[in-house]
Enzyme design. Structure first.
Site, short mmCIF file in Angstrom:
data_model
loop_
_atom_site.label_atom_id
_atom_site.label_comp_id
_atom_site.label_asym_id
_atom_site.label_seq_id
_atom_site.Cartn_x
_atom_site.Cartn_y
_atom_site.Cartn_z
N HIS A 17 0.84 -1.20 0.00
CA HIS A 17 0.00 0.00 0.00
C HIS A 17 0.87 1.25 0.00
O HIS A 17 0.63 2.20 -0.75
CB HIS A 17 -0.88 0.06 1.26
CG HIS A 17 -1.94 -0.98 1.35
ND1 HIS A 17 -2.15 -1.68 2.51
CD2 HIS A 17 -2.88 -1.40 0.46
CE1 HIS A 17 -3.17 -2.50 2.33
NE2 HIS A 17 -3.63 -2.35 1.09
N LYS A 41 -18.32 -6.34 7.18
CA LYS A 41 -17.05 -7.00 7.48
C LYS A 41 -16.57 -6.59 8.86
O LYS A 41 -16.65 -5.43 9.24
CB LYS A 41 -15.99 -6.59 6.45
CG LYS A 41 -16.14 -7.23 5.10
CD LYS A 41 -15.07 -6.66 4.19
CE LYS A 41 -14.40 -7.73 3.40
NZ LYS A 41 -13.36 -7.19 2.52
N ARG A 90 -1.65 -5.91 -8.61
CA ARG A 90 -0.65 -6.92 -8.30
C ARG A 90 -0.51 -7.94 -9.42
O ARG A 90 0.56 -8.44 -9.69
CB ARG A 90 -1.01 -7.64 -7.00
CG ARG A 90 -0.98 -6.76 -5.79
CD ARG A 90 -1.55 -7.47 -4.60
NE ARG A 90 -2.98 -7.66 -4.83
CZ ARG A 90 -3.85 -8.04 -3.92
NH1 ARG A 90 -3.45 -8.28 -2.70
NH2 ARG A 90 -5.12 -8.18 -4.21
N SER A 127 -3.40 -7.56 2.78
CA SER A 127 -3.62 -7.46 4.23
C SER A 127 -4.09 -8.79 4.79
O SER A 127 -3.69 -9.20 5.88
CB SER A 127 -4.65 -6.37 4.54
OG SER A 127 -4.15 -5.11 4.18
#
Length: 159
Positions: A17, A41, A90, A127
């Site tokens: 990040h 969440k 990514r 994460s």
């Protein structure tokens, strides 16, 4: 002033990040780091804790503003006159999803999305993966800013 936003959940913020945020901070006068609130969440860190960890991790950049948002990212952008979203990619699998989001955001509001490829060192990093490895005792210190690593270890110890 050239403004952009780097959105995410940042639970917790990691070096991947920070690579994207740091690169955006060299291209824009102000970079808003927007922590999305998702009530469905349960995060490891509260939104307030994430904001504080991000502020600490980005303090040296000098042009970062950190805040949370609820709802559509494009509404956050419109309210702050932010014309661009910066997203890290990514892998090709990220592109499939992010392209759909970018096209939707552009259609909804005219906000552009810029994709920045991650450096190979962080191409695997998420994460979720950091939390999983740390939960099982793996060493993730090299993947996180030192204060975030300390907070993660403390949080996992408290569980």
């Amino acid at each position: 002033m050239r403004r952009a936003v780097c959105p995410g959940s940042f639970d917790p913020i990691h070096n991947g990040h920070l690579d994207i945020i740091g690169r955006a901070s060299r291209l824009y006068d102000v970079v808003h780091v927007a922590v999305g609130i998702n009530e469905s969440k349960q995060g490891l860190f509260t939104v307030e804790e994430r904001i504080e960890l991000i502020r600490e991790a980005t303090a040296d950049y000098g042009n970062i503003q950190v805040e949370s948002f609820r709802g559509l990212l494009v509404d956050f952008c419109k309210q702050r006159d932010i014309p661009a979203i910066v997203k890290g990619l990514r892998a090709v699998s990220d592109f499939d999803y992010e392209l759909q989001m970018a096209q939707m955001n552009l259609g909804l509001s005219g906000v552009e999305t810029l994709f920045v490829p991650t450096i190979p060192t962080y191409s695997f990093l998420s994460s979720s993966l950091v939390k999983e490895v740390a939960t099982w005792g793996g060493d993730v210190a090299h993947l996180l800013p030192a204060p975030v690593h300390a907070a993660l270890l403390e949080r996992l110890r408290d569980r």
